[in-house]
Structure formats: structure tokens, C-alpha cells
Design an enzyme around this catalytic site. Structure first.
Site, PDB file in Angstrom:
ATOM      1  N   GLY B  23      24.329 -11.480  20.261  1.00 22.05           N
ATOM      2  CA  GLY B  23      24.663 -12.486  19.715  1.00 22.05           C
ATOM      3  C   GLY B  23      23.790 -12.472  18.433  1.00 22.05           C
ATOM      4  O   GLY B  23      22.508 -11.837  18.206  1.00 22.05           O
ATOM      5  N   THR B  24      23.820 -14.086  18.115  1.00 23.25           N
ATOM      6  CA  THR B  24      23.090 -14.319  16.719  1.00 23.25           C
ATOM      7  C   THR B  24      21.363 -14.485  17.824  1.00 23.25           C
ATOM      8  O   THR B  24      20.563 -13.936  16.756  1.00 23.25           O
ATOM      9  CB  THR B  24      23.591 -15.915  17.076  1.00 23.25           C
ATOM     10  OG1 THR B  24      24.622 -16.378  17.269  1.00 23.25           O
ATOM     11  CG2 THR B  24      22.907 -16.071  15.557  1.00 23.25           C
ATOM     12  N   VAL B  27      20.414  -9.304  22.345  1.00 21.18           N
ATOM     13  CA  VAL B  27      21.095  -8.540  23.107  1.00 21.18           C
ATOM     14  C   VAL B  27      21.617  -8.660  24.229  1.00 21.18           C
ATOM     15  O   VAL B  27      20.822  -9.693  25.155  1.00 21.18           O
ATOM     16  CB  VAL B  27      20.136  -6.799  23.109  1.00 21.18           C
ATOM     17  CG1 VAL B  27      20.967  -6.337  23.233  1.00 21.18           C
ATOM     18  CG2 VAL B  27      19.789  -7.082  21.956  1.00 21.18           C
ATOM     19  N   LYS B  44      18.855 -11.322  26.592  1.00 16.72           N
ATOM     20  CA  LYS B  44      17.625 -10.697  26.330  1.00 16.72           C
ATOM     21  C   LYS B  44      17.270 -12.117  24.770  1.00 16.72           C
ATOM     22  O   LYS B  44      17.582 -11.647  24.181  1.00 16.72           O
ATOM     23  CB  LYS B  44      17.230  -9.488  25.739  1.00 16.72           C
ATOM     24  CG  LYS B  44      15.394  -9.566  25.110  1.00 16.72           C
ATOM     25  CD  LYS B  44      15.366  -7.998  25.671  1.00 16.72           C
ATOM     26  CE  LYS B  44      13.923  -8.119  24.265  1.00 16.72           C
ATOM     27  NZ  LYS B  44      13.931  -5.884  23.921  1.00 16.72           N
ATOM     28  N   ASP B 136      31.642 -25.410  20.061  1.00 13.99           N
ATOM     29  CA  ASP B 136      31.962 -24.573  19.756  1.00 13.99           C
ATOM     30  C   ASP B 136      33.228 -23.318  19.791  1.00 13.99           C
ATOM     31  O   ASP B 136      32.922 -22.089  20.565  1.00 13.99           O
ATOM     32  CB  ASP B 136      30.687 -22.974  19.983  1.00 13.99           C
ATOM     33  CG  ASP B 136      30.703 -21.833  18.716  1.00 13.99           C
ATOM     34  OD1 ASP B 136      31.522 -21.889  17.911  1.00 13.99           O
ATOM     35  OD2 ASP B 136      29.549 -21.067  18.867  1.00 13.99           O
TER      36      ASP B 136
HETATM   37  N1  LIG Z   1      28.747 -12.861  30.221  1.00 15.59           N
HETATM   38  C1  LIG Z   1      28.987 -11.706  29.772  1.00 15.59           C
HETATM   39  N2  LIG Z   1      29.269 -11.366  30.356  1.00 15.59           N
HETATM   40  C2  LIG Z   1      29.886  -9.993  29.666  1.00 15.59           C
HETATM   41  N3  LIG Z   1      29.494  -9.890  28.765  1.00 15.59           N
HETATM   42  C3  LIG Z   1      28.796 -11.183  27.732  1.00 15.59           C
HETATM   43  C4  LIG Z   1      28.576 -12.177  28.745  1.00 15.59           C
HETATM   44  N4  LIG Z   1      27.922 -12.354  28.061  1.00 15.59           N
HETATM   45  C5  LIG Z   1      28.050 -12.302  26.406  1.00 15.59           C
HETATM   46  N5  LIG Z   1      28.425 -10.800  26.797  1.00 15.59           N
HETATM   47  C6  LIG Z   1      28.665 -10.251  25.369  1.00 15.59           C
HETATM   48  O1  LIG Z   1      27.931  -9.596  23.968  1.00 15.59           O
HETATM   49  C7  LIG Z   1      28.200 -10.325  23.539  1.00 15.59           C
HETATM   50  C8  LIG Z   1      26.806 -11.272  22.697  1.00 15.59           C
HETATM   51  O2  LIG Z   1      26.797 -12.060  23.167  1.00 15.59           O
HETATM   52  P1  LIG Z   1      26.321 -13.834  22.387  1.00 15.59           P
HETATM   53  O3  LIG Z   1      26.960 -14.697  23.694  1.00 15.59           O
HETATM   54  O4  LIG Z   1      24.817 -13.878  22.511  1.00 15.59           O
HETATM   55  O5  LIG Z   1      26.566 -13.660  20.767  1.00 15.59           O
HETATM   56  P2  LIG Z   1      28.073 -14.077  20.111  1.00 15.59           P
HETATM   57  O6  LIG Z   1      29.163 -14.722  21.022  1.00 15.59           O
HETATM   58  O7  LIG Z   1      28.744 -12.559  20.726  1.00 15.59           O
HETATM   59  O8  LIG Z   1      28.107 -14.432  19.138  1.00 15.59           O
HETATM   60  P3  LIG Z   1      27.034 -16.225  18.681  1.00 15.59           P
HETATM   61  O9  LIG Z   1      25.782 -16.069  18.739  1.00 15.59           O
HETATM   62  O10 LIG Z   1      27.462 -15.354  17.035  1.00 15.59           O
HETATM   63  O11 LIG Z   1      28.385 -16.695  19.603  1.00 15.59           O
HETATM   64  C9  LIG Z   1      28.990 -10.998  23.272  1.00 15.59           C
HETATM   65  O12 LIG Z   1      29.633 -11.073  22.153  1.00 15.59           O
HETATM   66  C10 LIG Z   1      30.029 -10.177  24.480  1.00 15.59           C
HETATM   67  O13 LIG Z   1      30.525  -9.347  24.688  1.00 15.59           O
END
Ligand SMILES: Nc1ncnc2c1ncn2[C@@H]1O[C@H](COP(=O)(O)OP(=O)(O)OP(=O)(O)O)[C@@H](O)[C@H]1O
Ligand SMILES: [Mg+2]
Lengths: 253, 415
Positions: B23-24, B27, B44, B136
Site C-alpha cells: 500500500g501507500t 508492505v 509493516k 476513502d
Molecule cells: N486485512 C487484510 N487481509 C488480507 N489482505 C490485505 C489486508 N489488508 C491489506 N491487504 C492487502 O495488502 C494490500 C495493501 O493494502 P493497503 O491497505 O496498505 O493499501 P491499498 O489499499 O492497496 O492501497 P492504498 O494505501 O493506496 O489504499 C491490499 O491491496 C491487499 O491486497
């Protein structure tokens, strides 16, 4: 902040007085007492206010920072968590949590301005390291409710929102952060206690207004007494007493 | 869990598995909680370059998720520092609504759509009751658990709204989900922005493609007006007073039915209420849940009977395979999230924003989401006091004893 206090983590975390009035074992070994704790925490509340004045943050950030600091010492020792580092770190963390971030290096700049003594001068990396430890000590609960909004609202409701009453009760409320009230009582009761003291002091009779509120006035009066006791004790606090408390803390075991 | 590789164990508790995504601000790993046997997702948090300590967005997410415990909101199970990084432990979620919507092998029945919408609105209504704006809302942030339960995630943009008309940045939401008041630069907005976004998600579930795909803010408004007709001051009295208001050429609204050929009358009625221009007149999440759409046949599918992708958590790489659902694309990744509140790291801007925020605090007149005892906030700007906190106690000692005597007289000792 609005939200609902009664469903908040703040409400669930309110402590009994006897859980607040404890000195951690490591500190007790150095002879530090609950009274010393109170003095040190008061000094650190003042320190936070002073730093906050320099970096110009809202009162609510100060209040949150002081609350973090006080919560921290219900669980952690001053020996391991040096108050002179915890205080600025709590301000740093509170400024973020309250959405008005202050840069750590700006804090460090003013810390150095306030203290010439080497041992109180911390660097950015110390604050950032301590930030993580404080977060852990707080069990990551960051939302804190404060009595300021209730205070203003009550004053308005009672028709006592003239500048005089507002100023006095607001000042008393600021002073309550030199004590642990915020860890023990719901904010609106603290606000009422401040108004109660202010109205007795200004000889305003608003017994009727108080009676109409559906709150336990005994609790409000108890809090008022605690605040007055605090003012009373203030008189007896000498520079030496404070130095003695910090002196014990500086002991190596 | 017989042969565990202890080198991969973090915080003496979690067994790290594969990377789930990035994500932003860090990892996300899959992991096993050795204490409970539960599968979890560990985020993390990357440390900022600029020595800013724990990432601001992450802190916001922690702060709010610790207060928001609901079956329809992602659970923050634990948080811990490890090797200087903060780690957030979430319940593991199998997939997300975006993946479901874009998977062309999945058929979504009207009852399935109703179920997803109901869970979305339940999560949202819970947030709003707790005075939290999500800000969001989009299918990618609605995660789906192994029993089909849908939960709101990604609270990095969320904020507590002290009063519904407190001032905020309008740079929130991925553009396609942005409410018209935000596109016109409103700084005082409320829960309606999340409801609009939920309306867009509803539309996306029905049509299986993002509903209003604007390529710029101006174009986004154009798309909105093309769908619902140009907004007029008669429908939306505050319209002309919005900061970035510009007049748009008048276009009439096509029949809503023509945009959603497959939707029932009840669905259309709810949609139109979620897409009401005037945020004050827009349906709330709670009212939406009480709409007859949810009580009329077909009833919402039980979560564990909802269709889900065959492969568990299709890897992100395959998601971008153009063969698969070419009509559905997220906005380019970099522009998907507009970061708010950068002021925090820029000294001076910080100050003006705060003043603005204060000026925007006014009494909540309609009191629609008032808390119980902690009453709706009022607006007095006390920054003058804040600037000079009295360093000495406010009452001097002569006053004190006088006061105390007075209080003593009045005070009935409870014993
Ligand atoms: N609770 C969870 N269970 C399983 N996978 C997850 C979970 N949370 C996040 N992920 C996975 O990790 C990725 C990154 O998550 P994160 O929320 O940090 O960012 P994002 O939503 O992809 O991007 P952004 O930060 O731009 O919203 C997600 O796209 C998803 O695939
Ligand atoms: Mg996301």
C-alpha cells in the site's frame, strides 16, 4: 471532538484513584513516593505547556499530551521512561493525533532553548524512539476526550458565558491538567467542577441550574474539593521539594 | 504448525508468510498468529524519510480503528514495534469488493448486491454514529472475509468530525467516488460524502463497472451532471456559495432507469436518494439501511452464500491482466489517493489551516447525530487562551481558604 464518550476507549480506560496513585516498583526502589510522582508529573505538565507555547499548538493538543504522559506513568516507571523525554514526546505524538503535527526538530530546538542542562537535552532520534515506546505504553489508544467543549456548553446553557466566568473556569480547567483528574473522571464532570468553583468564587448562585442537571452533585463536589486541595497544596510546594524528587530519580541503582 | 521456521517469527508471536500486497505506506504480509492459530495480515509501516516518526496516516488509522469495533469494520488485532518499524496486525481478509466486481466469472444476483450494500452501509452507519468519516470509500477498500462478511478498511484518510460542518480538506476519495460538494471545493462537509461514494459503489455493483469515470475534477462533475442533470440552486441552495463553484451548461437528466436497466424500482429509489445533490437532503447511511429496498424481496443473500472468486486472493499481478474484465479499471494507481493534511510537515501552512478549522466550527443546529451526554460541540474560539496558558494556578491562596470554607459549608458529607 465530539463522538460518543460513553462508547469510547477513554471511558473504558478510566481508572480508580488508587490505580493512579502508584509509584512503579523500579522508582520505589529509589525512594520515590506517590507524592514525588505528583510533583514530577506536575512539573512535566508545565513543561509540556511551555513547549506548546513555543511551537504554538491548540490547548487541546496540550491537554492530550499531558493525558498521554499521565497514562504512561500508571504503567511505566520514570526510571525507564525519563520524564524529560516522555514530556516532549507526548507533545509530539499528541500533535499528530490531534491533526496538527509539530516537527520533532522544532521541539528539539525549543527543548535546547529551555534547558541549558545537558541531561535534559534530547535529540530528534530520541523522541522518535520514545514515540514508539509511548504508543506501546498507551496500548495504542490515542483518542482522548477533554472537558473544554462541555465547559463552554454548560456555561452557555447556564447563561454564565460572560468573559469573566468563562475566563476563570477555563483557567481552573487548565490547572486541572496539573493533576490526574482526566484519568479518573468523565470530562463533563470535571467541567462542572470547574464551573462550580468559579461560581462560588464569583458568588453566583446557580444552585437551581446545577440541580436541574441530572448528574451526581456529590461527585462534582468531590472533584471540586480535590481541585481546591491541589491549590492549597501548591502553596507548600517549594523548589527544594521538586528538586529533591528529581534528585531521587537521578539516583543510580 | 509442526515445523515452524523460527527465524520468521516476529514479536515472538507471528509467523510471517507471503507478501499480500503493498500500500501507500508499507508492505502487507500474510502471517499466522501462533497464539491463536488465526491467519492475520500484518502491515509493516514504512518509516518516513523526513524523520517524521510513526507515519501520520498510519497513526490516524490506528487511532480510529482502536475506537471502532464492529462486525463491519476491519479489526485491528494488535500493533507492535519490530526492528524500528511499527507493525499493524489485522484480521486476514480473503478478497475485496473490487476483485469481486471485476471478476467476470462471478454472477451477482440482485440479492447478492443487496447483501454487499447492506454490509457496506452497516459499516458506514457505525462509523458515522461514532462521528468518523471514512473519506476513502471505494470497492478496493471494502474487504471480504472467508465467510463472505464485508468490512470497511483503510482508515488512513478517515477523520473524526467534531461537528458536521467542521472544515476539512476536500482532497479526499478517489475521484470517481467524490461527492459533488467536494468537487466544488467544500471544506465543511459531513457524512454525506461517504453516502455519495456508497452510491457509486452501489451503481458499480449493478453495472459491473465504475459508474462515473471522470478524468479530471471538472470532467468528474460533467459526468455527474450528465447522469443526473445539472445541479440547480433550487435543488441545492448552497451550491452557488461553494468555493470552486462554476456554472455548468444545463443538461437534463436521462431517466435513471436507462442508466440501470437491471435495477429494481426499490433499488432505483434508494440510488436516487444516495445521489441527492444537496448533502443536507441526501439520505443518511442509517436511513438507507431502513429503506424498503432492504426489506423487500429478494432478501439479502446470507454472507457465507455470496459468490466469491474461485482462487483465494488472486495475486495483484493477475488483476492487471487486460484479458480479465477489460471494462473495469481502477484509476491510475498514483492518483488514486490524494494525500490530505500535508500541512503538518510544513510549518506555516499548518497555522492557517488550524485557524480555518476553528472558524469552521459552528454549532450543530440539526443535531442529527448527537452523542448522549457529551453534547454536540460548540464553537468558541479559545485560541487566545491556548496561546497563553496560565503558568501559575489561577486562584491565589487568600481566595483559596475563603472558597474552601464556603464549599465546606455547602458540602454534605456522604457518610
Ligand atoms: N486485512 C487484510 N487481509 C488480507 N489482505 C490485505 C489486508 N489488508 C491489506 N491487504 C492487502 O495488502 C494490500 C495493501 O493494502 P493497503 O491497505 O496498505 O493499501 P491499498 O489499499 O492497496 O492501497 P492504498 O494505501 O493506496 O489504499 C491490499 O491491496 C491487499 O491486497
Ligand atoms: Mg486500499
Amino acid at each position: 471532538m465530539a463522538a460518543n464518550f460513553w462508547t469510547s476507549s477513554h471511558y473504558k480506560q478510566l481508572l480508580d484513584q488508587e490505580d493512579v496513585d502508584v509509584a512503579q516498583p523500579l522508582d520505589r526502589e529509589k525512594g520515590i513516593t506517590v507524592e514525588d510522582y505528583k510533583l514530577i508529573k506536575m512539573q512535566m505538565s508545565n513543561y509540556i505547556s511551555k513547549l506548546a507555547q513555543h511551537v504554538k499548538v491548540r490547548q487541546r493538543v496540550v491537554a492530550t499530551a499531558v493525558t498521554y504522559m499521565r497514562r504512561c506513568y500508571t504503567r511505566k516507571s520514570m526510571t525507564e521512561y525519563d520524564p524529560h523525554l516522555v514530556a516532549p514526546t507526548c507533545l509530539y505524538l499528541a500533535s499528530k493525533a490531534e491533526e496538527s503535527t509539530v516537527q520533532a526538530r522544532l521541539l528539539v530546538f525549543y527543548i535546547k532553548k529551555i534547558y541549558s542542562d545537558e541531561k535534559y537535552r534530547y535529540e530528534v532520534k530520541d523522541i522518535l524512539e520514545m514515540e514508539m515506546k509511548i504508543l506501546e505504553a498507551l496500548n495504542y489508544y490515542l483518542v482522548v476526550f477533554h472537558p473544554y467543549r462541555s465547559l463552554v456548553q454548560f456555561l452557555q446553557d447556564a447563561g454564565m458565558n460572560d468573559i469573566n466566568m468563562t475566563h476563570l473556569s477555563w483557567g481552573i480547567l487548565n490547572d486541572t491538567y496539573k493533576m490526574d483528574l482526566i484519568l479518573v473522571h468523565p470530562p463533563h464532570l470535571i467541567a462542572l467542577a470547574c464551573i462550580y468553583i468559579a461560581s462560588v468564587y464569583r458568588e453566583k448562585d446557580n444552585t437551581a441550574w446545577f440541580e436541574e442537571l441530572r448528574v451526581d452533585m456529590n461527585v462534582v463536589k468531590n472533584i471540586s474539593m480535590e481541585i481546591l486541595d491541589f491549590y492549597e497544596n501548591q502553596r507548600l510546594v517549594s523548589e527544594e521539594r521538586i528538586n529533591a524528587a528529581f534528585g531521587k530519580l537521578a539516583l543510580k541503582t | 504448525m509442526a515445523e515452524v521456521d523460527l527465524s520468521k517469527k516476529v514479536a515472538d508471536r507471528y509467523l510471517k508468510r507471503e507478501v499480500l500486497g503493498e500500500g501507500t505506506y508499507g508492505v502487507v504480509y500474510k502471517a499466522i498468529d501462533t497464539k491463536t492459530g488465526q491467519t492475520v495480515a500484518i502491515k509493516k509501516i514504512r518509516l518516513g524519510k523526513q524523520k517524521e516518526g510513526v507515519n501520520f496516516t498510519a497513526l490516524r488509522e490506528i487511532k480510529l480503528l482502536k475506537e471502532l469495533k464492529s462486525p463491519h469494520i476491519i479489526e485491528l488485532i494488535d500493533a507492535f514495534p519490530h526492528k524500528g518499524n511499527l507493525h499493524l496486525v489485522f484480521e486476514f481478509m480473503e478478497t475485496d469488493l473490487e476483485t469481486v466486481i471485476r471478476n467476470t466469472n462471478i454472477f451477482l444476483s440482485p440479492a447478492d448486491i443487496k447483501s454487499y450494500m447492506q454490509m457496506t452501509l452497516k459499516g458506514l452507519a457505525f462509523c458515522h454514529k461514532k462521528w468518523v468519516l471514512h473519506r476513502d470509500m471505494k470497492p478496493n477498500n471494502l474487504l471480504i472475509g472467508s465467510h463472505g462478511q464485508l468490512k470497511l478498511a483503510d482508515f488512513g484518510l478517515a477523520r473524526i468530525f467534531g461537528s458536521p460542518d467542521r472544515r476539512f480538506t476536500h482532497q479526499v476519495f478517489a475521484r470517481w467516488y467524490r461527492a459533488p460538494e467536494l468537487l466544488f471545493g467544500a471544506k465543511q462537509y459531513g457524512a454525506g460524502v461517504d453516502v455519495w461514494a456508497a452510491g457509486c459503489i452501489f451503481a458499480e455493483l449493478l453495472n459491473r463497472r465504475p459508474f462515473l469515470q471522470g478524468s479530471s475534477d471538472i470532467d468528474q462533475l460533467g459526468k455527474i451532471f450528465a447522469a443526473f442533470g445539472t445541479a440547480t440552486p433550487s435543488q441545492w441552495p448552497d451550491l452557488a456559495y461553494l468555493p470552486d463553484y462554476v456554472e455548468y451548461q444545463y443538461v437534463a437528466a436521462p431517466p435513471l432507469r436507462s442508466l440501470f436497466p437491471s435495477a429494481s424500482d426499490d433499488a432505483l429509489d434508494l440510488l436516487s436518494k444516495m445521489f441527492t445533490y444537496d448533502p443536507k437532503a441526501r439520505i443518511t447511511a442509517q436511513q438507507a439501511l431502513e429503506h424498503r429496498y432492504f426489506s423487500s424481496a429478494p432478501l439479502p443473500t446470507e454472507p457465507n452464500k455470496l459468490p466469491r472468486p474461485a482462487t483465494k486472493r488472486a495475486s495483484k499481478a493477475s488483476d492487471f491482466n487486460p484479458q480479465e474484465g477489460p471494462t473495469v479499471l481502477s484509476p491510475p494507481r498514483k492518483t488514486r489517493r490524494v494525500m490530505p493534511d500535508r500541512e503538518g510537515f510544513e510549518g506555516n501552512a499548518n497555522r492557517t489551516d488550524k485557524i480555518e478549522e476553528h472558524a469552521g466550527e459552528t454549532k450543530n443546529a440539526d443535531g442529527e447525530i448527537a452523542g448522549r451526554n457529551e453534547q454536540v460541540p460548540t464553537s468558541v474560539d479559545f485560541s487566545i487562551f491556548a496561546a497563553r496558558p496560565p503558568s501559575r494556578p489561577t486562584i491565589n491562596s487568600a481566595d483559596r481558604s475563603h472558597l474552601k470554607r464556603k464549599l465546606d459549608l455547602e458540602f454534605q458529607h456522604p457518610e
